[in-house]
Each structure stands twice: as C-alpha cells, then as structure tokens.
Write an enzyme that holds these catalytic residues in place. Structure first.
Site, PDB file in Angstrom:
ATOM      1  N   LEU A 160     -15.836  -1.208   1.719  1.00  0.00           N
ATOM      2  CA  LEU A 160     -15.996  -0.109   2.489  1.00  0.00           C
ATOM      3  C   LEU A 160     -15.127   0.823   2.581  1.00  0.00           C
ATOM      4  O   LEU A 160     -13.722   0.508   2.115  1.00  0.00           O
ATOM      5  CB  LEU A 160     -16.011  -0.931   3.932  1.00  0.00           C
ATOM      6  CG  LEU A 160     -16.895  -1.845   4.254  1.00  0.00           C
ATOM      7  CD1 LEU A 160     -16.824  -2.284   5.735  1.00  0.00           C
ATOM      8  CD2 LEU A 160     -18.298  -0.916   4.657  1.00  0.00           C
TER       9      LEU A 160
ATOM     10  N   LYS B 229      -9.846   1.540  10.661  1.00  0.00           N
ATOM     11  CA  LYS B 229      -8.630   0.787  10.461  1.00  0.00           C
ATOM     12  C   LYS B 229      -7.701   1.160  11.718  1.00  0.00           C
ATOM     13  O   LYS B 229      -7.497   2.468  11.960  1.00  0.00           O
ATOM     14  CB  LYS B 229      -8.161   0.955   9.398  1.00  0.00           C
ATOM     15  CG  LYS B 229      -8.744   0.463   8.146  1.00  0.00           C
ATOM     16  CD  LYS B 229      -8.704  -1.288   8.198  1.00  0.00           C
ATOM     17  CE  LYS B 229      -8.841  -1.861   6.812  1.00  0.00           C
ATOM     18  NZ  LYS B 229      -8.166  -1.641   5.539  1.00  0.00           N
TER      19      LYS B 229
ATOM     20  N   LYS C 259     -13.741  -6.172  12.285  1.00  0.00           N
ATOM     21  CA  LYS C 259     -13.707  -6.494  10.791  1.00  0.00           C
ATOM     22  C   LYS C 259     -13.086  -7.520  10.618  1.00  0.00           C
ATOM     23  O   LYS C 259     -11.758  -7.653  10.890  1.00  0.00           O
ATOM     24  CB  LYS C 259     -13.062  -5.273  10.087  1.00  0.00           C
ATOM     25  CG  LYS C 259     -12.974  -5.415   8.562  1.00  0.00           C
ATOM     26  CD  LYS C 259     -12.526  -4.011   7.846  1.00  0.00           C
ATOM     27  CE  LYS C 259     -12.811  -4.188   6.344  1.00  0.00           C
ATOM     28  NZ  LYS C 259     -12.293  -5.244   5.688  1.00  0.00           N
TER      29      LYS C 259
ATOM     30  N   ARG D 276     -16.931 -13.279  -3.220  1.00  0.00           N
ATOM     31  CA  ARG D 276     -17.521 -11.908  -3.774  1.00  0.00           C
ATOM     32  C   ARG D 276     -17.139 -11.560  -5.213  1.00  0.00           C
ATOM     33  O   ARG D 276     -18.020 -10.793  -5.836  1.00  0.00           O
ATOM     34  CB  ARG D 276     -16.649 -11.123  -2.764  1.00  0.00           C
ATOM     35  CG  ARG D 276     -16.964  -9.320  -2.905  1.00  0.00           C
ATOM     36  CD  ARG D 276     -16.063  -8.507  -2.206  1.00  0.00           C
ATOM     37  NE  ARG D 276     -16.188  -7.315  -2.357  1.00  0.00           N
ATOM     38  CZ  ARG D 276     -15.645  -6.652  -3.266  1.00  0.00           C
ATOM     39  NH1 ARG D 276     -14.652  -7.139  -4.297  1.00  0.00           N
ATOM     40  NH2 ARG D 276     -15.835  -5.406  -3.395  1.00  0.00           N
TER      41      ARG D 276
ATOM     42  N   ASP E 100       0.915  -1.104   0.003  1.00  0.00           N
ATOM     43  CA  ASP E 100       0.032   0.079  -0.049  1.00  0.00           C
ATOM     44  C   ASP E 100       1.034   1.141  -0.108  1.00  0.00           C
ATOM     45  O   ASP E 100       0.658   2.129  -0.551  1.00  0.00           O
ATOM     46  CB  ASP E 100      -0.871   0.113   1.240  1.00  0.00           C
ATOM     47  CG  ASP E 100      -2.143  -0.823   1.189  1.00  0.00           C
ATOM     48  OD1 ASP E 100      -2.340  -1.207  -0.207  1.00  0.00           O
ATOM     49  OD2 ASP E 100      -2.867  -1.137   2.119  1.00  0.00           O
TER      50      ASP E 100
ATOM     51  N   LYS F 157     -21.709   0.495  11.198  1.00  0.00           N
ATOM     52  CA  LYS F 157     -22.907   0.602  10.131  1.00  0.00           C
ATOM     53  C   LYS F 157     -23.974   1.213  10.693  1.00  0.00           C
ATOM     54  O   LYS F 157     -23.992   1.227  12.052  1.00  0.00           O
ATOM     55  CB  LYS F 157     -23.295  -0.666   9.772  1.00  0.00           C
ATOM     56  CG  LYS F 157     -22.318  -1.735   8.779  1.00  0.00           C
ATOM     57  CD  LYS F 157     -23.037  -3.000   8.455  1.00  0.00           C
ATOM     58  CE  LYS F 157     -22.984  -4.090   9.318  1.00  0.00           C
ATOM     59  NZ  LYS F 157     -23.142  -5.262   8.703  1.00  0.00           N
TER      60      LYS F 157
HETATM   61  S1  IVH Z   1     -20.268  -5.817   6.752  1.00  0.00           S
HETATM   62  C1  IVH Z   1     -20.149  -3.320   2.591  1.00  0.00           C
HETATM   63  N1  IVH Z   1     -18.941  -6.825   8.604  1.00  0.00           N
HETATM   64  O1  IVH Z   1     -15.055  -6.469   4.801  1.00  0.00           O
HETATM   65  C2  IVH Z   1     -19.859  -4.520   3.063  1.00  0.00           C
HETATM   66  N2  IVH Z   1     -18.022  -6.748   6.372  1.00  0.00           N
HETATM   67  O2  IVH Z   1     -14.390  -3.969   3.180  1.00  0.00           O
HETATM   68  C3  IVH Z   1     -19.746  -4.473   4.761  1.00  0.00           C
HETATM   69  N3  IVH Z   1     -15.911  -7.906   6.583  1.00  0.00           N
HETATM   70  O3  IVH Z   1     -16.466  -7.205   1.978  1.00  0.00           O
HETATM   71  C4  IVH Z   1     -20.123  -5.742   5.066  1.00  0.00           C
HETATM   72  N4  IVH Z   1     -15.677  -8.455   8.485  1.00  0.00           N
HETATM   73  O4  IVH Z   1     -16.176  -9.208   3.506  1.00  0.00           O
HETATM   74  C5  IVH Z   1     -18.870  -6.372   7.307  1.00  0.00           C
HETATM   75  N5  IVH Z   1     -17.896  -7.628  10.530  1.00  0.00           N
HETATM   76  C6  IVH Z   1     -17.949  -7.580   9.359  1.00  0.00           C
HETATM   77  C7  IVH Z   1     -17.093  -7.750   8.488  1.00  0.00           C
HETATM   78  C8  IVH Z   1     -16.600  -7.518   6.901  1.00  0.00           C
HETATM   79  C9  IVH Z   1     -14.949  -8.387   7.409  1.00  0.00           C
HETATM   80  C10 IVH Z   1     -15.514  -7.829   5.012  1.00  0.00           C
HETATM   81  C11 IVH Z   1     -16.475  -8.150   4.162  1.00  0.00           C
HETATM   82  C12 IVH Z   1     -16.480  -6.896   3.096  1.00  0.00           C
HETATM   83  C13 IVH Z   1     -15.118  -6.214   3.344  1.00  0.00           C
HETATM   84  C14 IVH Z   1     -15.441  -4.746   3.136  1.00  0.00           C
END
Ligand code: IVH
Length: 672
Positions: free
Chosen positions: A84, A319, A116, A137, A38, A295
C-alpha cells in the site's frame, strides 16, 4: 555538504542501512527501530537526489521487494499480493479521493476502513472448503509454502465453517488473505521466558511472527502463539464478492477472525474522525498497529482503478506519525532547572517527529551521556511521543567522522557560576546549590504561573525574565504586588496588557490546594502527586507540618518524595515565601464540595483531554466529591481516556474491569 563529504556520508549510510537490513530480515532481530532506519534511508535518498552520480545499483534506495527464502517450496500467487502507499495527513487522503473522483466521475464513494495490523501477510488457499495451502507474501508474485506452519495456528480454520448463508464459497477455490500477528502480551511473555533462559531477546512482535512462520520445524511454530486475522477473500469469479464489507461478512461466516473495528465510511471527514478515535484506542488493541487501511468498498471500482507501482490505486495506508527519527547533535549544553538540577541537553539539527519540529532533546544526566556514549557531532536516534520531552535514544557510531567531541560536564553553573554539587555521592544528577540562581528563579516563577499550576495567562518566560530584571519581582509571591502603573513603564507592556496581567494574577489569589502545592515547585512533586497529597491532607498547614513517616505512609508517595516535601518546608527561605504569600492574602482554598454525587468514586486519566487540562479535570472531580488517583488499581471506578494515552493504564483497566470513558462521556458524567 560538498561532494567529497557527501560521498563519504553516503557510503557510511549504505553500510549502516544494509547492516540494519541484514539483522532485520535474515537474523530476525533489530539494531534500531524501523522508523530510525527509514529516517536514514530518507537522508540517503536526499543525498542521492543532490548527487545522482553517487547512486549505485546496490543502494538500499534501489531495492525492489525481498527475495524468497530458500528452504520452503515456492508458490506462485494467483493474484499479485500488493503493498500500500502510505499517507500521513488529511490533505493526502483528500488528494487520493480526488484522484478517484476524477477516474470515476459522479460515483458515490464508500470507503472500507480497517486497522492496519503489524504482522506478516499470508494467503490461505481452500479447495472445496479444505485448507490446501498457506503461502507467505514473498515478493508479491511468488511466496513460500508454509502450510505445515500455518496449520498450527488455531485461528486458521482447517476447513471452512459450513454455512448455508454463503454455501457457494465452500465449493471450488477460495483464497483468504490476512495478517499473521503475535499479540503484544504473548511477545512480552515470550521475551521474559527467553530472558530467564539467557537467550537473546526478540526485537518486536512482527519480527518474531515473521521469524516463527519461516521456521522449518512446525512444532516450534506451534509453541509460539500466533494469530491470523483475515482482510480479503478472492474467488475466481470476482463478481461473487461485490464489496469489502460483504467480504468481511463472508469471512466471519466462514470462520475467520476479522477486526471488529472495520467499517464502511462515507467521507474524508468520517475517515479522519475514525483515524483520530483509533489513534488512542489502537494502543489498547492486542497487536501493534501503526495506521489504518482505507479501501474503495466497491470491488469492481477498486479493480478498475488499477495498480501504480506495487500498490493498488483504490487503497491507501493512513499512517500515524512516527515517533523516532535520526538527526545530528550540534552541541550539548547544560540547563539548570527550577530545582537546581543541571541537565545536559542536546541541541539538534531540527527534525520533524510526530508532526512537530524537534530542536532539543534531553540527555537526562552526565552518566547517561557517557553510558550511551553520545558525542557532539554524532548522528543520533531521537524519540518523541505525545507530550513527553524528546530524548536521545542512542548514537549511531558507525556514522562518525572522527571529528566528534566527547561531552564534559562543566564544573560551574553556566548561569550563576556556583560550583555544581551532588547532594549524595550516589546521585547521578549534578545541581546548582544557589537557590537564587537566575535560571532557577525565572523557571520557578514561570512554573508557579504555568497552566498545570496557577494557570496565570501572560506570565510566560519572556515576561517573567523582564519582571525579574526590572527588579519588580524577586519571587513568585511578588507577582501579587504588581500594579498596572509599574508594568506600563516596561517595554513589553501597554495599558491594556498591564491591566490584563494584573487582573489575571488577582483572579488566582485563592488557588485550589493541588495547584498551589504543585506550583511551589517542590522536587519530585508532579501535578498528580500534588493531587494525592491534597486528597489525603486537605489542608496546606497539615502538609507543612507532616513528618516523613506520615507522608510516606500515603499510597503512591514514596520515601524520596516524602523527604523532598519535608526538606522543602523546613528550609527558612521557603518558610519566608509562604509567610509572604499568606501576608498578601494568597492562600489555597479548602475544597468546596459543590455536591457529593461522585462521592466514593475514584478516577484516573490517561492521555490528554481536548477541552480541559488534567488539573481542571481533577478540580472538577474533587468538587463533586470524587477522588483522583495516579494509577489504575482495584478500587478505580473510571478510567478517562484522552488522546495519546501512555503506560499500561488501559490494559490494567481491562484486568480490573474498570469502566472506561472517553472525554465526552466523562463530561456528561460531570454534568449529569
Ligand atoms: S488490505 C494491497 N487490510 O498491509 C493490500 N492489509 O502495506 C491491501 N495489512 O501486505 C490489503 N492489516 O499484509 C489490508 N486490515 C488490513 C491490513 C493489511 C495489515 C498489511 C497487508 C499488506 C500490507 C500493505
């Protein structure tokens, strides 16, 4: 950098980033950390910003989502699988909340917050309660059909759990989204097995999970332990799932594993508290995570906020600060430590890592510089975590221009000119043998006064050098002879500061034994070893006369440490220093036991405590009759977890069933 130099650099950066990408995505292995990559991408985009004519369509900065791999059937997602946007600070979270406030004025906001997970996203489609399909995905619109593989994952229910509470979800189509992860312990075990079998090692749990799920042979997938944790539930009629908190409740009820940590929060402050708490706790989780997902809890509002680019406006990823970045080695110099060790240090083009600017990084020793082939002028990966000294991980040789210079260890000490020596042929470290080398003197005195040792305020680097240069002191014991009237004559002192310093020194006439012992600056005696020695011997005279065998018989003390202790106290110069301390009435006190309420209790600390230093904590525990240990063992009663804990203390505590305390609970125990 002029245009020609930039052009050359851009071409090299592109090649290296593409090489990284190929290894990462195609071969499922990693030639550098994601953070380092990165950092290179960031440099590339900055250069492209400066010279837009250097942007080409194949630049890694122009990439939009990964393509679907051949070999699996392609499946269109009923609803796009989004990414995200990342945020790194409280300010950015505030700005996000403000944007939502503006779009939905007056609405009371709730934030559903979860860990996450660092794995790969997967959608599981159930029809009338039966698992129909598992889809990766892919590019967000179209993924790969990996049903046969996900069926082998035990945490993926083959049919939804029959529940009366939410029976409607057993009818029709229910899509569950979540993350497939490999646990850290399983990853380690797998790599250990591969090492024994002489097979190439996997780079990290996420790559391994992603690589595994794309295997065409499901039996191989079944042999690798993967886990599915759900984070979303979709129904054709969206109103059936009004909030994320409700979705998680249904998910558990239907038989899915979700993170226990997930919770509803009501303000930025609560989000930050949660983030701070999990910065430490996340290291004890089974899987890797580098942040949180936050969220808007209300799904109708979440949907109405829409999508910006590839990310929903209603969610963000918070992050934690990255611990690696790339930069350039401007020079390499040799620093003489307080025990005389000559350490090569890289002077870096300043770079921000984990929230602080790093300008120097240790290269450890000459052999390490040559083993890693780090040259002056090299682009390098630098790592910094918590309180540890930043270090150069490795160079990036493909970015070399040919002008880089190979480092040569100097023959003489850069400070006093003495010829550098090695104590033993097999030693890696060169040392300055001159015990009066100026570098050693000021570093030693500063070490004696440092926070972890005698904790004398006002005796930082500049003042110590000034006192030495003015001839007022020659060693650490001399500081106790300082008088305000002598100090006032020096540039950096006035009446108040002079009185203050002398008072601060006098207050530390009877330090605790571990602090005094640590402050002497004996080679290999860190603050924890000083505590271990003090626990055992209780008295400095006994330590001064102890033999190597006796010292080495103590738990946690090896032969090298034992030899260093004996060597220190047998040197006439040090014996003189100790007599001088004694003559001045400066001597460590025996532990005064205020009470014995912690008698028989063993404590270990991991990470940093907010309100007190590790040494203060050790002093307090000892005064109450408890023992302070360096590592978690069967007989450890309490593990106190501060921020940024390192090593494997938390997992060891789990194994031994050791009680864990946060700082607040620890304080309460001391005060009870
Ligand atoms: S909610 C819009 N919850 O993070 C997608 N995602 O950068 C939001 N991920 O593709 C999904 N842990 O695979 C959500 N507790 C969590 C998560 C999570 C990992 C991943 C997910 C998504 C990516 C987004």
């Amino acid at each position: 950098m002029n245009h020609t130099q930039a052009k050359e650099r851009v071409a090299k950066l592109k090649d290296l980033i593409n090489d990284y990408r190929y290894h990462y995505h195609v071969l499922n292995e990693s030639i550098m950390s994601e953070e380092a990559a990165d950092s290179l991408k960031h440099e590339l985009s900055k250069l492209e910003e400066q010279y837009p004519d250097l942007v080409t369509p194949d630049s890694p900065t122009q990439r939009v989502a990964g393509a679907v791999l051949p070999g699996f059937a392609q499946v269109e997602h009923s609803k796009r699988m989004l990414s995200l946007s990342d945020v790194f600070s409280e300010g950015e979270i505030e700005a996000w909340v403000k944007r939502i406030d503006k779009a939905a004025p007056g609405r009371k906001l709730e934030f559903f917050t979860d860990i996450k997970m660092d794995g790969l996203a997967c959608a599981l489609i159930y029809r009338d309660g039966l698992l129909d399909r598992g889809v990766t995905r892919g590019d967000g619109f179209v993924g790969e059909d990996v049903t046969a593989n996900v069926r082998t994952i035990e945490s993926v229910p083959l049919s939804l759990r029959k529940t009366n509470k939410y029976a409607e979800f057993l009818q029709g189509k229910t899509e569950i989204r979540g993350e497939i992860v490999m646990y850290k312990k399983d990853f380690r075990r797998l790599n250990l097995k591969r090492k024994k079998a002489n097979q190439p090692l996997f780079a990290n749990p996420r790559n391994t999970a992603a690589g595994t799920i794309r295997q065409l042979d499901p039996s191989l997938v079944a042999s690798r332990p993967l886990h599915f944790r759900a984070y979303d539930l979709l129904r054709e009629k969206e109103s059936e799932v009004s909030t994320y908190s409700f979705a998680y409740d249904v998910l558990s009820e239907l038989g899915f594993s979700t993170n226990q940590a997930a919770t509803v929060l009501n303000s930025v402050k609560e989000i930050m508290n949660f983030a701070n708490e999990w910065e430490t706790r996340r290291l004890g989780l089974e899987f890797n995570t580098d942040g949180l997902v936050v969220k808007v809890n209300d799904r109708e509002l979440y949907e109405s906020l829409g999508v910006a680019g590839k990310a929903p406006r209603g969610a963000i990823a918070f992050k934690y600060a990255a611990e690696q970045a790339t930069t350039v080695v401007k020079d390499i110099f040799v620093s003489i430590g307080r025990t005389g060790t000559a350490t090569p240090v890289a002077m870096l083009e300043p770079v921000v890592i984990a929230g602080s600017t790093v300008q120097m990084a240790t290269l450890h020793n000459e052999s390490e510089v040559h083993r890693k082939d780090i040259r002056i002028g090299d682009s390098v990966i630098v790592h910094k975590a918590g309180d540890i000294i930043p270090e150069v991980v490795e160079p990036l040789p493909s970015l070399r221009t040919g002008k880089e210079k190979i480092f040569k260890m100097p023959i003489n000490c850069p400070d006093c000119g003495s010829k550098l020596i090695k104590l033993k042929v097999e030693d890696v470290a060169w040392r300055c043998p001159n015990t009066s080398c100026p570098s050693r003197s000021w570093k030693q005195i500063q070490h004696f006064a440092s926070k972890e040792a005698l904790d004398i305020e006002g005796l930082g680097e500049k003042n110590v050098i000034l006192l030495l240069e003015s001839g007022l002191i020659k060693d650490a014991a001399d500081i106790y002879t300082l008088k305000p009237e002598n100090l006032i004559r020096l540039d950096r002192f006035a009446e108040i500061s002079a009185n203050k310093l002398v008072k601060a020194i006098k207050e530390k006439t009877h330090p605790s034994l571990p602090r005094f012992l640590y402050g002497l600056g004996i080679r290999h005696i860190g603050s924890q070893t000083a505590i271990d020695l003090s626990n055992y011997f209780k008295n400095i005279e006994v330590i001064m006369n102890a033999s190597v065998d006796e010292l080495a018989s103590i738990e946690g003390i090896g032969e090298i440490v034992a030899e260093a202790v004996v060597e220190y106290f047998s040197e006439p110069k040090h014996q003189k220093l100790l007599s001088k301390f004694k003559g001045l009435g400066v001597w460590p006190v025996e532990d005064e036991h205020v009470s014995s309420k912690l008698e028989g209790n063993n404590f270990v600390i991991t990470g940093t405590l907010e309100g007190m230093s590790r040494e203060d904590a050790a002093d307090k525990v000892r005064k109450l009759g408890g023992r302070f240990q360096s590592s978690v063992a069967q007989d450890t009663d309490y593990l106190v977890i501060g921020s940024k804990p390192g090593g494997n203390k938390i997992s060891k505590a789990k194994t031994f069933g050791t009680k864990t305390l946060n700082e607040e609970e620890f304080l309460a125990l001391l005060d009870s």
